[in-house]
Design a protein around this motif. Structure first.
Motif, PDB file in Angstrom:
ATOM      1  N   ALA A  24     -19.924-101.180 -65.899  1.00 27.48           N
ATOM      2  CA  ALA A  24     -18.945-100.219 -65.387  1.00 27.48           C
ATOM      3  C   ALA A  24     -17.568-100.871 -65.262  1.00 27.48           C
ATOM      4  CB  ALA A  24     -19.399 -99.671 -64.035  1.00 27.48           C
ATOM      5  N   TYR A  25     -17.521-102.103 -64.760  1.00 28.08           N
ATOM      6  CA  TYR A  25     -16.241-102.817 -64.638  1.00 28.08           C
ATOM      7  C   TYR A  25     -15.583-102.958 -66.011  1.00 28.08           C
ATOM      8  CZ  TYR A  25     -12.888-106.548 -63.841  1.00 28.08           C
ATOM      9  OH  TYR A  25     -11.729-107.289 -63.800  1.00 28.08           O
ATOM     10  N   ARG A  26     -16.355-103.350 -66.999  1.00 26.37           N
ATOM     11  CA  ARG A  26     -15.817-103.519 -68.358  1.00 26.37           C
ATOM     12  C   ARG A  26     -15.327-102.188 -68.918  1.00 26.37           C
ATOM     13  NH1 ARG A  26     -20.613-107.410 -70.456  1.00 26.37           N
ATOM     14  NH2 ARG A  26     -19.812-109.350 -69.572  1.00 26.37           N
ATOM     15  N   LYS A  27     -16.072-101.128 -68.659  1.00 21.36           N
ATOM     16  CA  LYS A  27     -15.660 -99.800 -69.123  1.00 21.36           C
ATOM     17  C   LYS A  27     -14.321 -99.425 -68.499  1.00 21.36           C
ATOM     18  CE  LYS A  27     -17.216 -94.981 -69.359  1.00 21.36           C
ATOM     19  NZ  LYS A  27     -18.319 -94.048 -69.066  1.00 21.36           N
ATOM     20  N   GLY A  28     -14.158 -99.691 -67.205  1.00 24.22           N
ATOM     21  CA  GLY A  28     -12.905 -99.393 -66.529  1.00 24.22           C
ATOM     22  C   GLY A  28     -11.730-100.151 -67.122  1.00 24.22           C
ATOM     23  N   ARG A  29     -11.948-101.395 -67.519  1.00 22.49           N
ATOM     24  CA  ARG A  29     -10.889-102.204 -68.137  1.00 22.49           C
ATOM     25  C   ARG A  29     -10.478-101.658 -69.497  1.00 22.49           C
ATOM     26  NH1 ARG A  29      -8.732-106.572 -66.347  1.00 22.49           N
ATOM     27  NH2 ARG A  29      -8.548-107.489 -68.397  1.00 22.49           N
ATOM     28  N   GLN A  30     -11.413-101.009 -70.174  1.00 21.31           N
ATOM     29  CA  GLN A  30     -11.130-100.480 -71.509  1.00 21.31           C
ATOM     30  C   GLN A  30     -10.442 -99.118 -71.475  1.00 21.31           C
ATOM     31  OE1 GLN A  30     -15.000-100.508 -73.301  1.00 21.31           O
ATOM     32  NE2 GLN A  30     -14.984-102.715 -73.633  1.00 21.31           N
ATOM     33  N   MET A  31     -10.451 -98.484 -70.326  1.00 19.66           N
ATOM     34  CA  MET A  31      -9.879 -97.143 -70.200  1.00 19.66           C
ATOM     35  C   MET A  31      -8.395 -97.222 -69.844  1.00 19.66           C
ATOM     36  SD  MET A  31     -12.996 -95.442 -68.020  1.00 19.66           S
ATOM     37  CE  MET A  31     -12.654 -93.718 -68.297  1.00 19.66           C
ATOM     38  N   ARG A  32      -7.679 -96.181 -70.221  1.00 17.41           N
ATOM     39  CA  ARG A  32      -6.277 -96.055 -69.814  1.00 17.41           C
ATOM     40  C   ARG A  32      -6.262 -95.923 -68.281  1.00 17.41           C
ATOM     41  NH1 ARG A  32      -2.271 -94.443 -73.061  1.00 17.41           N
ATOM     42  NH2 ARG A  32      -3.759 -93.642 -74.571  1.00 17.41           N
ATOM     43  N   PRO A  33      -5.358 -96.603 -67.587  1.00 13.68           N
ATOM     44  CA  PRO A  33      -5.325 -96.506 -66.117  1.00 13.68           C
ATOM     45  C   PRO A  33      -5.139 -95.055 -65.656  1.00 13.68           C
ATOM     46  CG  PRO A  33      -3.945 -98.302 -66.870  1.00 13.68           C
ATOM     47  CD  PRO A  33      -4.364 -97.541 -68.098  1.00 13.68           C
ATOM     48  N   PHE A  34      -6.107 -94.549 -64.939  1.00 14.57           N
ATOM     49  CA  PHE A  34      -6.097 -93.156 -64.480  1.00 14.57           C
ATOM     50  C   PHE A  34      -6.343 -93.037 -62.985  1.00 14.57           C
ATOM     51  CE2 PHE A  34     -10.497 -94.166 -65.127  1.00 14.57           C
ATOM     52  CZ  PHE A  34     -11.148 -93.510 -64.105  1.00 14.57           C
ATOM     53  N   HIS A  35      -6.693 -94.119 -62.333  1.00 12.34           N
ATOM     54  CA  HIS A  35      -7.167 -94.060 -60.948  1.00 12.34           C
ATOM     55  C   HIS A  35      -6.148 -93.478 -59.978  1.00 12.34           C
ATOM     56  CE1 HIS A  35      -4.833 -97.553 -59.601  1.00 12.34           C
ATOM     57  NE2 HIS A  35      -5.030 -97.999 -60.819  1.00 12.34           N
ATOM     58  N   ALA A  36      -4.872 -93.517 -60.305  1.00 17.83           N
ATOM     59  CA  ALA A  36      -3.842 -93.025 -59.381  1.00 17.83           C
ATOM     60  C   ALA A  36      -3.294 -91.653 -59.790  1.00 17.83           C
ATOM     61  CB  ALA A  36      -2.697 -94.037 -59.295  1.00 17.83           C
ATOM     62  N   TRP A  37      -3.842 -91.057 -60.821  1.00 18.93           N
ATOM     63  CA  TRP A  37      -3.341 -89.765 -61.280  1.00 18.93           C
ATOM     64  C   TRP A  37      -3.642 -88.666 -60.264  1.00 18.93           C
ATOM     65  CZ3 TRP A  37      -4.673 -88.829 -67.142  1.00 18.93           C
ATOM     66  CH2 TRP A  37      -4.123 -89.852 -67.909  1.00 18.93           C
ATOM     67  N   ASP A  38      -2.734 -87.682 -60.211  1.00 19.95           N
ATOM     68  CA  ASP A  38      -2.950 -86.477 -59.416  1.00 19.95           C
ATOM     69  C   ASP A  38      -3.557 -85.438 -60.348  1.00 19.95           C
ATOM     70  OD1 ASP A  38      -2.911 -84.227 -57.817  1.00 19.95           O
ATOM     71  OD2 ASP A  38      -0.729 -83.978 -57.912  1.00 19.95           O
ATOM     72  N   PHE A  39      -4.854 -85.288 -60.302  1.00 21.94           N
ATOM     73  CA  PHE A  39      -5.544 -84.417 -61.249  1.00 21.94           C
ATOM     74  C   PHE A  39      -5.369 -82.936 -60.942  1.00 21.94           C
ATOM     75  CE2 PHE A  39      -7.704 -88.406 -62.200  1.00 21.94           C
ATOM     76  CZ  PHE A  39      -7.696 -88.369 -63.587  1.00 21.94           C
ATOM     77  N   GLU A  40      -4.891 -82.592 -59.768  1.00 24.98           N
ATOM     78  CA  GLU A  40      -4.703 -81.170 -59.470  1.00 24.98           C
ATOM     79  C   GLU A  40      -3.718 -80.542 -60.458  1.00 24.98           C
ATOM     80  OE1 GLU A  40      -3.853 -78.095 -55.799  1.00 24.98           O
ATOM     81  OE2 GLU A  40      -3.057 -80.128 -55.650  1.00 24.98           O
ATOM     82  N   SER A  41      -2.699 -81.282 -60.836  1.00 17.36           N
ATOM     83  CA  SER A  41      -1.704 -80.754 -61.777  1.00 17.36           C
ATOM     84  C   SER A  41      -2.239 -80.663 -63.206  1.00 17.36           C
ATOM     85  CB  SER A  41      -0.438 -81.621 -61.748  1.00 17.36           C
ATOM     86  OG  SER A  41      -0.742 -82.933 -62.189  1.00 17.36           O
ATOM     87  N   LEU A  42      -3.419 -81.211 -63.450  1.00 11.79           N
ATOM     88  CA  LEU A  42      -4.008 -81.219 -64.793  1.00 11.79           C
ATOM     89  C   LEU A  42      -5.227 -80.302 -64.913  1.00 11.79           C
ATOM     90  CD1 LEU A  42      -3.851 -85.082 -65.375  1.00 11.79           C
ATOM     91  CD2 LEU A  42      -2.290 -83.342 -66.277  1.00 11.79           C
ATOM     92  N   LEU A  43      -5.487 -79.493 -63.902  1.00  5.35           N
ATOM     93  CA  LEU A  43      -6.695 -78.666 -63.888  1.00  5.35           C
ATOM     94  C   LEU A  43      -6.769 -77.669 -65.042  1.00  5.35           C
ATOM     95  CD1 LEU A  43      -7.102 -77.979 -60.068  1.00  5.35           C
ATOM     96  CD2 LEU A  43      -8.530 -79.448 -61.518  1.00  5.35           C
ATOM     97  N   ARG A  44      -5.640 -77.255 -65.566  1.00  5.25           N
ATOM     98  CA  ARG A  44      -5.635 -76.284 -66.661  1.00  5.25           C
ATOM     99  C   ARG A  44      -5.734 -76.948 -68.039  1.00  5.25           C
ATOM    100  NH1 ARG A  44      -3.402 -73.637 -62.589  1.00  5.25           N
ATOM    101  NH2 ARG A  44      -3.693 -71.409 -62.411  1.00  5.25           N
ATOM    102  N   GLN A  45      -5.679 -78.258 -68.069  1.00  8.43           N
ATOM    103  CA  GLN A  45      -5.745 -78.991 -69.337  1.00  8.43           C
ATOM    104  C   GLN A  45      -7.163 -78.972 -69.897  1.00  8.43           C
ATOM    105  OE1 GLN A  45      -2.963 -80.251 -70.871  1.00  8.43           O
ATOM    106  NE2 GLN A  45      -1.979 -79.155 -69.181  1.00  8.43           N
ATOM    107  N   ASN A  46      -7.251 -79.079 -71.210  1.00  9.69           N
ATOM    108  CA  ASN A  46      -8.540 -79.153 -71.881  1.00  9.69           C
ATOM    109  C   ASN A  46      -9.244 -80.429 -71.431  1.00  9.69           C
ATOM    110  OD1 ASN A  46     -10.235 -80.317 -74.228  1.00  9.69           O
ATOM    111  ND2 ASN A  46     -10.053 -78.135 -74.727  1.00  9.69           N
ATOM    112  N   PHE A  47     -10.448 -80.277 -70.903  1.00 10.42           N
ATOM    113  CA  PHE A  47     -11.174 -81.411 -70.347  1.00 10.42           C
ATOM    114  C   PHE A  47     -11.465 -82.480 -71.398  1.00 10.42           C
ATOM    115  CE2 PHE A  47     -15.296 -83.478 -69.556  1.00 10.42           C
ATOM    116  CZ  PHE A  47     -14.939 -84.224 -68.447  1.00 10.42           C
ATOM    117  N   ASP A  48     -11.962 -82.074 -72.557  1.00 10.07           N
ATOM    118  CA  ASP A  48     -12.322 -83.049 -73.587  1.00 10.07           C
ATOM    119  C   ASP A  48     -11.105 -83.827 -74.074  1.00 10.07           C
ATOM    120  OD1 ASP A  48     -15.075 -82.525 -73.540  1.00 10.07           O
ATOM    121  OD2 ASP A  48     -14.853 -80.844 -74.930  1.00 10.07           O
ATOM    122  N   HIS A  49      -9.966 -83.152 -74.243  1.00  6.48           N
ATOM    123  CA  HIS A  49      -8.748 -83.843 -74.676  1.00  6.48           C
ATOM    124  C   HIS A  49      -8.287 -84.845 -73.615  1.00  6.48           C
ATOM    125  CE1 HIS A  49      -7.696 -80.219 -77.463  1.00  6.48           C
ATOM    126  NE2 HIS A  49      -8.696 -80.937 -77.927  1.00  6.48           N
TER     127      HIS A  49
END
Length: 156
Positions: free
Chosen positions: A117-142
């Motif tokens: 899991a730690y390695r997976k997190g390092r490979q992902m674009r940093p998202f931990h601080a995003w405010d996802f409420e503003s993205l609720l209408r976005q396509n989930f898969d994209h």
């Protein structure tokens, strides 16, 4: 295991009161999320709540989105694994560190899962601080694909 749950539940309020930056509760509830477009993040989150029989916890909504984005489950050891993933993604605070230390000490049999899991997190674009409420209408898969592709061009 019950001891860890007790510690977690009883430190959440204290942690949010004294250390967590002040956040506001989302303006949507579980029923409203289910009214979003079928392929949207909002709809997927509403379906997540319905599938697991969960209710939204005010100011903890992003945590539930993290489950969707990362694919981490909701069993206790998977919650600890998600904290390892978030550490790998760049998140760092006292509560996360406490969960990691306690989880690793009490459930060492899942260390392989935690390391993965730690390695997976390092490979992902940093998202931990995003405010996802503003993205609720976005396509989930994209959105998920964007986060998983760390080396692709940024949206910003």
């Amino acid at each position: 295991m019950r001891f860890l749950l007790f510690i977690y539940e009883n430190t959440q309020k204290w942690y949010r009161t004294y250390f967590k930056k002040k956040k506001r509760q989302w303006q949507f509830n579980e029923r409203q999320l289910l009214e979003f477009e079928e392929d949207s993040l909002g709809r997927k989150l509403g379906e997540f709540y319905r599938k697991h029989g969960f209710s939204m916890i005010p100011k903890m909504e992003n945590h539930d989105v993290h489950h969707l984005i990362t694919g981490c489950g909701t069993r206790f050891e998977e919650e600890i694994a998600m904290q390892f993933l978030l550490l790998g993604n760049g998140k760092l605070n006292a509560h996360l560190l406490a969960a990691i230390v306690l989880g690793a000490l009490i459930l060492p049999e899942y260390y392989g899962m935690y390391r993965k899991a730690y390695r997976k997190g390092r490979q992902m674009r940093p998202f931990h601080a995003w405010d996802f409420e503003s993205l609720l209408r976005q396509n989930f898969d994209h959105l998920k694909d964007f986060i998983l592709q760390k080396n692709s061009p940024s949206l910003y």
